[in-house]
Scaffold this motif. Structure first.
Motif, PDB file in Angstrom:
ATOM      1  N   THR A   7      30.115  47.189  38.586  1.00  0.00           N
ATOM      2  CA  THR A   7      31.403  46.966  39.326  1.00  0.00           C
ATOM      3  C   THR A   7      31.098  46.826  40.811  1.00  0.00           C
ATOM      4  O   THR A   7      30.223  47.296  41.168  1.00  0.00           O
ATOM      5  CB  THR A   7      32.446  48.221  39.093  1.00  0.00           C
ATOM      6  OG1 THR A   7      31.500  49.406  39.252  1.00  0.00           O
ATOM      7  CG2 THR A   7      32.906  48.355  37.402  1.00  0.00           C
ATOM      8  N   THR A  64      33.091  45.044  44.600  1.00  0.00           N
ATOM      9  CA  THR A  64      34.052  44.483  45.498  1.00  0.00           C
ATOM     10  C   THR A  64      33.461  42.879  45.942  1.00  0.00           C
ATOM     11  O   THR A  64      32.284  43.214  46.668  1.00  0.00           O
ATOM     12  CB  THR A  64      34.469  45.361  46.404  1.00  0.00           C
ATOM     13  OG1 THR A  64      35.159  46.257  46.040  1.00  0.00           O
ATOM     14  CG2 THR A  64      35.589  44.495  47.276  1.00  0.00           C
ATOM     15  N   ASN A  68      33.735  40.310  48.415  1.00  0.00           N
ATOM     16  CA  ASN A  68      34.298  40.241  49.635  1.00  0.00           C
ATOM     17  C   ASN A  68      33.771  38.546  49.945  1.00  0.00           C
ATOM     18  O   ASN A  68      32.736  38.401  50.165  1.00  0.00           O
ATOM     19  CB  ASN A  68      33.751  40.893  50.923  1.00  0.00           C
ATOM     20  CG  ASN A  68      34.036  42.365  50.718  1.00  0.00           C
ATOM     21  OD1 ASN A  68      34.960  42.890  51.104  1.00  0.00           O
ATOM     22  ND2 ASN A  68      33.038  43.062  50.086  1.00  0.00           N
ATOM     23  N   GLN A  76      38.870  36.486  50.967  1.00  0.00           N
ATOM     24  CA  GLN A  76      39.394  37.102  49.877  1.00  0.00           C
ATOM     25  C   GLN A  76      39.149  38.473  49.308  1.00  0.00           C
ATOM     26  O   GLN A  76      37.637  38.302  49.301  1.00  0.00           O
ATOM     27  CB  GLN A  76      39.714  36.036  48.593  1.00  0.00           C
ATOM     28  CG  GLN A  76      40.301  36.538  47.548  1.00  0.00           C
ATOM     29  CD  GLN A  76      40.439  35.195  46.328  1.00  0.00           C
ATOM     30  OE1 GLN A  76      39.745  34.467  46.570  1.00  0.00           O
ATOM     31  NE2 GLN A  76      41.256  35.473  45.345  1.00  0.00           N
ATOM     32  N   LEU A  77      39.689  38.951  48.993  1.00  0.00           N
ATOM     33  CA  LEU A  77      38.991  40.487  48.449  1.00  0.00           C
ATOM     34  C   LEU A  77      39.289  40.410  46.937  1.00  0.00           C
ATOM     35  O   LEU A  77      40.496  40.519  46.517  1.00  0.00           O
ATOM     36  CB  LEU A  77      39.616  41.664  49.099  1.00  0.00           C
ATOM     37  CG  LEU A  77      39.113  42.815  48.954  1.00  0.00           C
ATOM     38  CD1 LEU A  77      37.754  42.837  49.691  1.00  0.00           C
ATOM     39  CD2 LEU A  77      39.832  44.119  49.959  1.00  0.00           C
ATOM     40  N   VAL A  78      38.149  40.811  46.192  1.00  0.00           N
ATOM     41  CA  VAL A  78      38.444  40.632  44.811  1.00  0.00           C
ATOM     42  C   VAL A  78      37.508  41.887  44.232  1.00  0.00           C
ATOM     43  O   VAL A  78      36.287  42.084  44.788  1.00  0.00           O
ATOM     44  CB  VAL A  78      37.854  39.289  44.198  1.00  0.00           C
ATOM     45  CG1 VAL A  78      37.931  39.531  42.564  1.00  0.00           C
ATOM     46  CG2 VAL A  78      38.574  38.118  44.491  1.00  0.00           C
ATOM     47  N   VAL A  79      38.078  42.520  43.266  1.00  0.00           N
ATOM     48  CA  VAL A  79      37.136  43.360  42.542  1.00  0.00           C
ATOM     49  C   VAL A  79      36.777  42.906  41.209  1.00  0.00           C
ATOM     50  O   VAL A  79      37.422  41.972  40.670  1.00  0.00           O
ATOM     51  CB  VAL A  79      37.975  45.100  42.012  1.00  0.00           C
ATOM     52  CG1 VAL A  79      38.138  45.612  43.283  1.00  0.00           C
ATOM     53  CG2 VAL A  79      39.259  44.734  41.457  1.00  0.00           C
ATOM     54  N   SER A 112      39.685  40.613  39.791  1.00  0.00           N
ATOM     55  CA  SER A 112      41.053  40.634  39.832  1.00  0.00           C
ATOM     56  C   SER A 112      41.341  40.915  41.517  1.00  0.00           C
ATOM     57  O   SER A 112      40.444  41.352  42.170  1.00  0.00           O
ATOM     58  CB  SER A 112      41.838  41.870  39.449  1.00  0.00           C
ATOM     59  OG  SER A 112      41.603  41.909  38.042  1.00  0.00           O
ATOM     60  N   PRO A 113      42.086  40.007  42.198  1.00  0.00           N
ATOM     61  CA  PRO A 113      42.465  40.003  43.390  1.00  0.00           C
ATOM     62  C   PRO A 113      42.853  41.515  43.953  1.00  0.00           C
ATOM     63  O   PRO A 113      43.513  42.119  43.291  1.00  0.00           O
ATOM     64  CB  PRO A 113      43.456  39.129  43.788  1.00  0.00           C
ATOM     65  CG  PRO A 113      44.350  38.696  42.524  1.00  0.00           C
ATOM     66  CD  PRO A 113      43.185  39.105  41.290  1.00  0.00           C
ATOM     67  N   VAL A 114      42.781  41.925  45.120  1.00  0.00           N
ATOM     68  CA  VAL A 114      43.193  43.141  45.591  1.00  0.00           C
ATOM     69  C   VAL A 114      44.160  42.906  46.440  1.00  0.00           C
ATOM     70  O   VAL A 114      44.346  41.988  47.384  1.00  0.00           O
ATOM     71  CB  VAL A 114      41.907  43.819  46.577  1.00  0.00           C
ATOM     72  CG1 VAL A 114      42.450  45.060  47.037  1.00  0.00           C
ATOM     73  CG2 VAL A 114      40.783  44.032  45.529  1.00  0.00           C
ATOM     74  N   GLU A 146      46.558  45.201  52.584  1.00  0.00           N
ATOM     75  CA  GLU A 146      47.337  46.302  53.119  1.00  0.00           C
ATOM     76  C   GLU A 146      48.640  45.725  53.928  1.00  0.00           C
ATOM     77  O   GLU A 146      49.617  46.566  53.480  1.00  0.00           O
ATOM     78  CB  GLU A 146      46.643  46.825  53.923  1.00  0.00           C
ATOM     79  CG  GLU A 146      45.511  47.980  53.553  1.00  0.00           C
ATOM     80  CD  GLU A 146      44.667  48.443  54.606  1.00  0.00           C
ATOM     81  OE1 GLU A 146      45.359  48.926  55.606  1.00  0.00           O
ATOM     82  OE2 GLU A 146      43.251  48.757  54.366  1.00  0.00           O
ATOM     83  N   GLU A 175      51.202  45.275  51.239  1.00  0.00           N
ATOM     84  CA  GLU A 175      51.886  46.606  50.698  1.00  0.00           C
ATOM     85  C   GLU A 175      52.923  46.806  52.096  1.00  0.00           C
ATOM     86  O   GLU A 175      54.028  47.334  51.628  1.00  0.00           O
ATOM     87  CB  GLU A 175      50.893  47.645  50.939  1.00  0.00           C
ATOM     88  CG  GLU A 175      50.811  48.318  49.414  1.00  0.00           C
ATOM     89  CD  GLU A 175      49.725  49.291  49.288  1.00  0.00           C
ATOM     90  OE1 GLU A 175      49.589  50.331  50.223  1.00  0.00           O
ATOM     91  OE2 GLU A 175      48.956  49.060  48.616  1.00  0.00           O
TER      92      GLU A 175
END
Length: 167
Positions: free
Chosen positions: A104, A106, A108, A128-131, A151-153, A156, A159
């Motif tokens: 697993t 992240t 970047n 883009q930030l993806v896990v 999957s995209p994160v 912030e 949110e």
């Protein structure tokens, strides 16, 4: 069977090789890193490769892709339409159980599209930030990807905007 720490190091190396091949746009190297029925000792002449060691992939925003053909076509499309991509992996965790390993991390990602018309430079760079979860299977040739799910994160600021909706 290898020592556990060696397995973890080998899986980390296979995971790194996958992302480096993507950065180089090396389709052949990416293809070799994915599990094939022959890696499992299956004679494709007598067995349907779709029934054995089916690989899968989920790119951010895409449906599930199953089977070697679909998965590798997706990488060919991504490479053909991405002039520049770089992965900075963080939060990498490797877990090995027998002949299966889970990574697993992240991703970047920094990528650039085609140059503006008539230009020689890359289009604007986008971050883009993806896990991601990468599942590996041990084969006689080393660790191979069995499944990749990314999957995209949510950013912030996305949110914060949702929290500011009037009531």
């Amino acid at each position: 069977m290898s020592a556990p720490h060696t397995d973890v190091e080998q899986v980390e190396a296979a995971n790194t090789a996958f992302y480096e091949a993507m950065e180089r746009g090396d389709f052949e190297a990416v293809s070799e890193l994915w599990l094939a029925p022959s890696d499992l000792g299956v004679d494709e002449e007598f067995h349907d490769p779709a029934d054995v060691g089916v690989i899968s992939c989920v790119h951010p925003g895409w449906p599930v892709l199953t089977g070697r053909g679909e998965v590798l076509r997706s990488y060919a499309l991504i490479m053909a339409n991405t002039d520049y991509i770089q992965f900075f992996l963080t939060d990498v965790h490797v877990s090995v159980t027998g002949d299966t390993a889970l990574v697993t991390c992240t991703e970047n990602i920094l990528s650039g599209g085609p140059a503006p018309e008539g230009g020689d430079e890359l289009g604007p760079l986008v971050g883009q930030l993806v896990v991601a979860s990468n599942l590996f299977c041990r084969t006689p040739e080393g660790w191979k990807l069995w499944s990749h799910h990314a999957s995209p994160v949510m950013a912030e600021n996305d949110e914060a905007e949702e929290d500011e909706t009037p009531t």
